[in-house]
Structure formats: C-alpha cells, structure tokens
Design a protein around this motif. Structure first.
Motif, PDB file in Angstrom:
ATOM      1  N   UNK A 157       0.830  -1.211   0.000  1.00  0.00           N
ATOM      2  CA  UNK A 157       0.000   0.000   0.000  1.00  0.00           C
ATOM      3  C   UNK A 157       0.853   1.244   0.000  1.00  0.00           C
ATOM      4  N   UNK A 206       1.383   4.068  -2.966  1.00  0.00           N
ATOM      5  CA  UNK A 206       1.006   5.425  -2.585  1.00  0.00           C
ATOM      6  C   UNK A 206      -0.445   5.569  -2.140  1.00  0.00           C
ATOM      7  N   UNK A 207      -1.019   4.495  -1.625  1.00  0.00           N
ATOM      8  CA  UNK A 207      -2.405   4.649  -1.191  1.00  0.00           C
ATOM      9  C   UNK A 207      -2.530   4.701   0.330  1.00  0.00           C
ATOM     10  N   UNK A 255      -1.082   6.959   2.323  1.00  0.00           N
ATOM     11  CA  UNK A 255      -1.230   8.354   2.759  1.00  0.00           C
ATOM     12  C   UNK A 255      -2.683   8.834   2.630  1.00  0.00           C
ATOM     13  N   UNK A 256      -3.319   8.636   1.469  1.00  0.00           N
ATOM     14  CA  UNK A 256      -4.742   9.010   1.404  1.00  0.00           C
ATOM     15  C   UNK A 256      -5.596   8.241   2.411  1.00  0.00           C
ATOM     16  N   UNK A 257      -5.256   6.973   2.632  1.00  0.00           N
ATOM     17  CA  UNK A 257      -6.046   6.181   3.583  1.00  0.00           C
ATOM     18  C   UNK A 257      -5.992   6.811   4.976  1.00  0.00           C
ATOM     19  N   UNK A 258      -4.798   7.231   5.380  1.00  0.00           N
ATOM     20  CA  UNK A 258      -4.640   7.796   6.720  1.00  0.00           C
ATOM     21  C   UNK A 258      -5.165   9.225   6.811  1.00  0.00           C
ATOM     22  N   UNK A 259      -5.532   9.820   5.675  1.00  0.00           N
ATOM     23  CA  UNK A 259      -6.141  11.152   5.725  1.00  0.00           C
ATOM     24  C   UNK A 259      -7.602  11.063   6.146  1.00  0.00           C
ATOM     25  N   UNK A 260      -8.132   9.845   6.200  1.00  0.00           N
ATOM     26  CA  UNK A 260      -9.517   9.672   6.651  1.00  0.00           C
ATOM     27  C   UNK A 260      -9.594   9.787   8.168  1.00  0.00           C
ATOM     28  N   UNK A 276      -8.807   6.198  13.415  1.00  0.00           N
ATOM     29  CA  UNK A 276      -7.522   5.945  14.077  1.00  0.00           C
ATOM     30  C   UNK A 276      -6.763   4.823  13.372  1.00  0.00           C
ATOM     31  N   UNK A 277      -5.452   4.950  13.367  1.00  0.00           N
ATOM     32  CA  UNK A 277      -4.656   3.976  12.616  1.00  0.00           C
ATOM     33  C   UNK A 277      -4.735   2.580  13.205  1.00  0.00           C
ATOM     34  N   UNK A 313       5.236   8.447  12.098  1.00  0.00           N
ATOM     35  CA  UNK A 313       5.037   9.394  11.011  1.00  0.00           C
ATOM     36  C   UNK A 313       5.541   8.837   9.677  1.00  0.00           C
ATOM     37  N   UNK A 328       3.607   6.108   6.596  1.00  0.00           N
ATOM     38  CA  UNK A 328       2.775   6.342   5.421  1.00  0.00           C
ATOM     39  C   UNK A 328       3.545   6.923   4.260  1.00  0.00           C
ATOM     40  N   UNK A 329       4.756   7.437   4.540  1.00  0.00           N
ATOM     41  CA  UNK A 329       5.423   8.222   3.503  1.00  0.00           C
ATOM     42  C   UNK A 329       6.340   7.362   2.662  1.00  0.00           C
ATOM     43  N   UNK A 330       6.051   7.320   1.380  1.00  0.00           N
ATOM     44  CA  UNK A 330       6.855   6.531   0.458  1.00  0.00           C
ATOM     45  C   UNK A 330       7.802   7.462  -0.271  1.00  0.00           C
TER      46      UNK A 330
END
Ligand code: ATP
Ligand code: MG
Lengths: 244, 391
Positions: free
Chosen positions: B209, B213-214, B216-221, B224-225, B385, B388-390
């Motif tokens: 994921x 690159x999906x 980051x958008x997922x965690x913008x929802x 909670x992780x 942090x 999520x960052x690729x």
C-alpha cells in the motif's frame, strides 16, 4: 477555514518548513505557490495531520490539530501528493471505501458518489478497475473519493500535476465550483499561471518560509511588475524552479 | 459501520481478486506440506516393501566350497549371483550391496570342527545397503547357531549350554509413536501453511500500500490507525486460517490414502486431530500476522519485505529441526513457548498421545499473550510518522 500559525518542521538539517503562517478562508481559493522543495507538501501534510509539526499550530474550523487530529481530518477533503488507488477495485468501489471510512450512510454514499462522478465527468470509467488508469483518470478518482463526504475544507497537493490542457481546464472549473459552494479551497502548485488564474489569495513560500501573502493584484502592485511571472521571480529572488 | 470491519471487508474482497495471492495462500502454501508428506511416505513404503519381499541377490565367491551353507541360505531367500572379480571395487561402486566370499579351506575347517570363516565385503557408508547387510548377517548367524546346536546334540550336550542368556525384545514403541518419530517435520508444515497463507497479504497491505502510494490518502480519513491495522490483521488472519484449514484437510486425505499400516504404523490425521491442531495453532495465526505486518512496515519496499519474510519463514523450522536432531525430553514448560509448544503438542498427537486440556490451554493462552504483545508493537510502529510516507 484553515489557519496555520508559525509552523516548523525539520528533517535533520533540512529545514523543510521554517516558520509558516497563513489563513485560507471559506469561499476563497488559496494558492500555495513555491518552487520544488519549498516545503509545500510538508506544510500540507501537517494540515491533514499525517505529520506532527515540531512547533506551531494548525486550526481547521477552529479545531486544534494537536488536540483532536481525527476531528480535523473529518473537516477536510484531501488529495495528497501520493494519490494511489486500489488497482483491483473499480473507481466506484474506491470511492465507496473512503465514504464508508468517513462513516457515511449507504443511501448518502450512493447519492454523493453519483453526484461527483457526474461533476468530474467520469461516468465512462466508473465501473472499470483502476488498474491501467491514465493520470487524469486517476486524479479524478482520487478527487472524488477525497470529496465524497462533502467536506467544508478542501486541500489539493499539486492537483493538475500530469494533466493535459483539457483536464486541467475542467479541474479548474471544478475548483471554482467548490469555491462557489462556499468551501475553503487550499491547493499547492509551482505553476504561476495556474495560481494567477484561480486564486483569490496567493501564499508564496520558498525555503520553508512565507515570502508573500497577497491577492494577485496586490502582488503585482507590491513588486511594481505588471507581469505576474516577473513578480514571482522578484519575490523569490531567483528564477529557480518556477517554470510554467 | 465499524472501521475495522470496513477495512477488513475491503481487504478480503480486494485480495480475493488477486490470483497470485490466492494461489499462494490457498493452494501452494497449504498443500505443499501434504504433497511432500505423501511423497515421503510413498518412497519409504515402497522401499521397505521392496526390501522385505524381494529375495536377496548377492554375488557369492567360492560357493562350491560350501554347498550345504549355500543351500541353507537359499532356503532363507538368498539367490547367489555369479562371483565378481573384484568384490571390493564392486561394493564401492555400488554394483553390489554386499559380496559373500567363502575361502577354499572352508570345508577343511568344517570337518575338523573348527570355526570356518566366511567374509562379508561391504561399504557401510552407502546408506541404501544397510538392509541387505543385516539380512545376510542374520541368515549366516542363524545357520551358524543351528549347526552349533546340532554339534552339541551330537556330543550329548544340551544346546542351551551355548546360550546362558537369552534375550527377548519387548519394544514399547507403538506403531503410532514410530510414525511420530518419522514425521517430526509435520508440525512445521502447519506453521508453513499459516505463514504462506498470510504472507502476501501482509506484504501487500502495508509495504504494498505504501509503495502504491495509497497509504497516505487512507490515513487522511478520520479513523484511528490502530483500527485500520486491526482490520488489516483480521484479513491476514482469515487468509492464513483458510490456508491452515486446507492444509489440515489435505493431511487428513493423505492419512486415508497412504497405506501406512503396511509398515505397521497408524496415521491418526482424522477430524479429532485436525480440530486440535487448528485450536493450538490459532495464537500462531495472530502472532504471525502481526510479525509479518511488523516486518513489512519496516521494509522500504515490497521486494525488501518479501526478502525479509522469506528469511523469517525459516525461523519456525528451528524447533522442528532441533527436536528431531537433539534428543530433548518434552517438558511442561515447552507448552508455554509459542512455536515450540505447537511443535511438541502436534508431535504428541501424532505419536498417538492425547493432549490434556491443561496443555492445550497453556499453549493457547501463552500464544495469545505473545500475539497481543506483538500486535501492540506493530500498532506502535503504525503510529509512526514515517510509515505512510513513500520516498
Ligand atoms: N520525509 C522526509 N524526510 C526527509 N526530508 C524530507 C521529507 N519530506 C520532505 N523532505 C525535504 O523537505 C524539503 C521540502 O519538501 P516538500 O516535499 O515539502 O517540498 P515541495 O514544496 O512539496 O516540493 P515539490 O514542488 O517538489 O513537490 C525538501 O528539501 C525535501 O527533501
Ligand atoms: Mg510537493
């Protein structure tokens, strides 16, 4: 409304964001303009709470991101720099997944989804699996899933990146529509024509700092340049990375 | 709807559409064990049956010097083959398992009542020859004992004079326990099924994921992780549990079609065995899902995650290998160690033993505790942090 107060974020020696403050108002389009590596993506990431600032405050509709990150995210629709889709799901299913995560009711999901598919003119691709989608088709799907919950505030990181002229035009049209609906629209770009054509307010950042925060007209007046392109070059102090 | 359930359902749906994941999780992973097992058993059984039934064909040098001996050996199933010129070379080159050489003075010593010598020429470092050597030696000793007894009788003595101690074998191993010894590798196959069942999902749902690159958008929802993580873990667990179930059923089928009773063994791989295996493997399903996700979260790319996990796959083999090589006595504490407990427990079941409810509950409880700890660590990594960052 999005308020950013004195934001800092360093990665080791790299001062990615080094004291950024601005306000993006409802019913306006605010452009975050800066060359590559200026700190636009990093600033936006702190807005949608993917990253925590080293210092400073983020307020979205008055909610402090440090206090209640989840509530802040609920107020936002985000098109991040990374806009990967789920390849084995159709465009509709991609949108529906995010809508569910937003906690929306089934009937509302249907209505909002179809509304967005129509507005973004993506009826022809809506039931295709997103594997093999073109850049433009991917961006449309990513925008639709970011806005499905009808957010008051919209953050778009370089939304026109990789789009052709026609797609860019229709995306700009769509952003004006969002503004017309009274939303707060904040987007980043390194293309000055785009910012000039769209924005009510321009925040120019370079090397992690805000170097100008004006309306397009005021910017022209301030620098004494008639041409916006010359105005930007003058503000940033060099013509690095500001190619159209 | 609950966040975890939403994530779970989406991941299951998406991965059911992926042929490679399905192939590895539901076909290759779970069935490799039963397949190898069937192959192994088949080889063993065929070999043993062949050896026992077939007459012993052995080159005999100097057969003409001891016709009575040769006749007696023929009765026992020996078929003398023509002599070979160089018996030492013949056994080294594996042309013959063993060669019998009778010296020309055999008959002379025999008549004098002295010990007549015969030679068995063989190479004990050739594994496959053991059966032939033992059979020939046994035939010769039997003949020798019988002839000795007859000589004593001829002199008016009792043959028991020659055997002041008589040994009776009372082997306490049951057919099942002998089978269990042979199959100490079997528990690893169950772990392997669980591992393979979840591996591609674990990589795909975190490293994949992020790479696509999906994440980051997922965690913008606004979720909670840790809830996202639990949904993903649930999907991984379901796949590895399905894999385990298929594997257990596969072994059950093997147990029915393999003619193990021909070796004097009983394979107990029926429903009772299957249920107990699934029960004590449950904590491992969760533990491995967490560990795989943890590794995938640390890896920089999909490929890297794949490499790490392939290495991690070797770790569960350790208890299997150690227990089958080292003569370690099973102790109660072993049930408290995940992997080791399952290994010991399943081996015990295979040997025809029962698992006490105490052993089962120790195994499950300790496994669950460790699984929860692993999940907490993974959740902490999910909060970071960088995850999520690729870049
Ligand atoms: N996760 C990270 N780790 C280390 N350095 C980072 C990280 N993210 C950003 N940076 C650095 O911070 C600086 C700002 O990066 P950022 O991505 O915010 O720029 P940008 O304005 O979005 O540029 P672009 O127009 O190229 O997208 C760059 O020098 C970048 O290398
Ligand atoms: Mg950027």
């Amino acid at each position: 409304m999005i308020e950013v107060r004195d934001l800092y974020k360093h990665f080791g020696d790299v001062k990615a964001v080094d004291g950024v403050s601005f306000v993006a108002r409802d019913g306006e389009i605010t452009g975050l303009l800066g060359p590559n590596g200026a700190g636009k993506t990093t600033t936006l990431r702190m807005l949608y709470t993917l990253m925590n600032p080293d210092r400073g405050q983020v307020l979205v509709d008055g909610i402090d991101a440090a206090r209640d990150a989840q509530a802040v995210r609920r107020q936002l629709g985000v098109l991040p720099d990374a806009r990967g889709l789920y390849k084995r799901l159709t465009a509709r299913e991609n949108i529906e997944y995010f809508a569910r995560l937003q906690g929306m009711e089934h009937a509302l999901i249907q209505a909002r989804r179809e509304q967005l598919i129509k507005a973004l003119e993506m009826e022809d691709i809506a039931d295709r699996r997103t594997e093999g989608f073109s850049q433009g088709q991917r961006v449309k799907t990513a925008i639709a899933r970011a806005l499905v919950h009808d957010p008051k505030n919209v953050i778009l990181d370089e939304p026109t990146n990789g789009l052709d002229v026609m797609a860019t035009r229709s995306l700009r049209q769509f952003m004006r529509r969002l503004k017309g609906e009274g939303r707060c629209v904040l987007f980043s770009s390194h293309i000055m024509q785009e910012v000039a054509a769209l924005c009510d307010r321009i925040v120019v950042i370079a090397h992690g700092r805000v170097v100008a925060d004006e309306t397009p007209d005021a910017l022209r007046a301030q620098t004494g340049q008639l041409n916006l392109e010359d105005a930007f070059v003058k503000i940033i102090g060099s013509d690095e990375g500001l190619a159209a | 709807m609950n966040t975890m359930l939403i994530v779970f359902l989406k991941e299951v749906r998406e991965n059911l559409r992926d042929r490679r994941t399905l192939g590895s999780a539901l076909l290759f992973g779970p069935l490799i064990g039963p397949f190898i097992f069937a192959l192994m058993m088949n080889t063993v059984i065929t070999r043993e049956l062949n050896k026992a039934d077939q007459p012993l064909r052995i080159p005999v040098i100097g057969a003409q010097y001891a016709p009575n001996l040769i006749d007696a050996l023929k009765q026992e199933g020996l078929i003398p083959r023509p002599p070979v010129a160089n018996p030492e070379a013949a056994v080294r080159d594996q042309d013959a398992d063993v060669v019998l050489r009778i010296p020309s003075d055999f008959d002379k010593s025999w008549r004098k009542g002295e010990a007549s010598q015969v030679e068995m020429i063989y190479d004990s470092s050739q594994r496959e020859t053991g059966g032939s050597i033992d059979r020939l030696r046994h035939m010769l000793e039997t003949y020798s004992r019988r002839q000795g007894a007859m000589r004593l009788v001829a002199r008016g003595l009792s043959p028991t004079m020659m055997a002041p101690v008589s040994v009776d074998d009372r082997d306490q191993s049951t057919p099942q326990s002998r089978a269990g010894q042979l199959f100490s590798i079997l528990p690893y196959f169950f772990v392997l099924a669980v591992f393979m069942g979840g591996m591609y999902l674990a990589i795909d749902l975190t490293a994949g994921e992020r790479e696509r690159q999906s994440l980051e958008p997922l965690f913008a929802n606004p979720v909670p992780r840790w809830k996202v993580l639990l949904g993903k873990l649930g999907a991984i667990c379901v796949f590895s549990l399905a894999s385990l179930t298929i594997s257990v059923v596969g072994f059950g089928v093997c147990g029915r079609i393999i003619p193990a009773e021909k070796l004097g063994m009983t394979l107990n791989l029926g429903p009772a065995f299957a249920l107990q295996v699934v029960l004590i493997m449950l904590p491992l399903v969760i533990l491995l899902a967490s560990l795989q996700t943890l590794v995938a979260a640390f890896a920089k790319s999909y490929r890297e995650a794949q490499t790490y996990l392939s290495l991690l796959m070797m770790v569960p083999a350790l208890p299997s290998v150690l227990l089958s090589v080292l003569p370690i006595k099973v102790a109660p504490w072993m049930f408290t160690v995940p992997l080791l407990g399952q290994q010991v427990g399943i081996t015990q079941l295979l040997r025809g033993g029962e698992l006490t409810s105490m052993q089962i509950s120790t195994c499950v409880t300790c496994g669950l505790v460790v699984a929860v700890l692993a999940t907490l660590v993974t959740a902490a990594v999910y909060r970071s942090e960088r995850l999520a960052i690729s870049a």
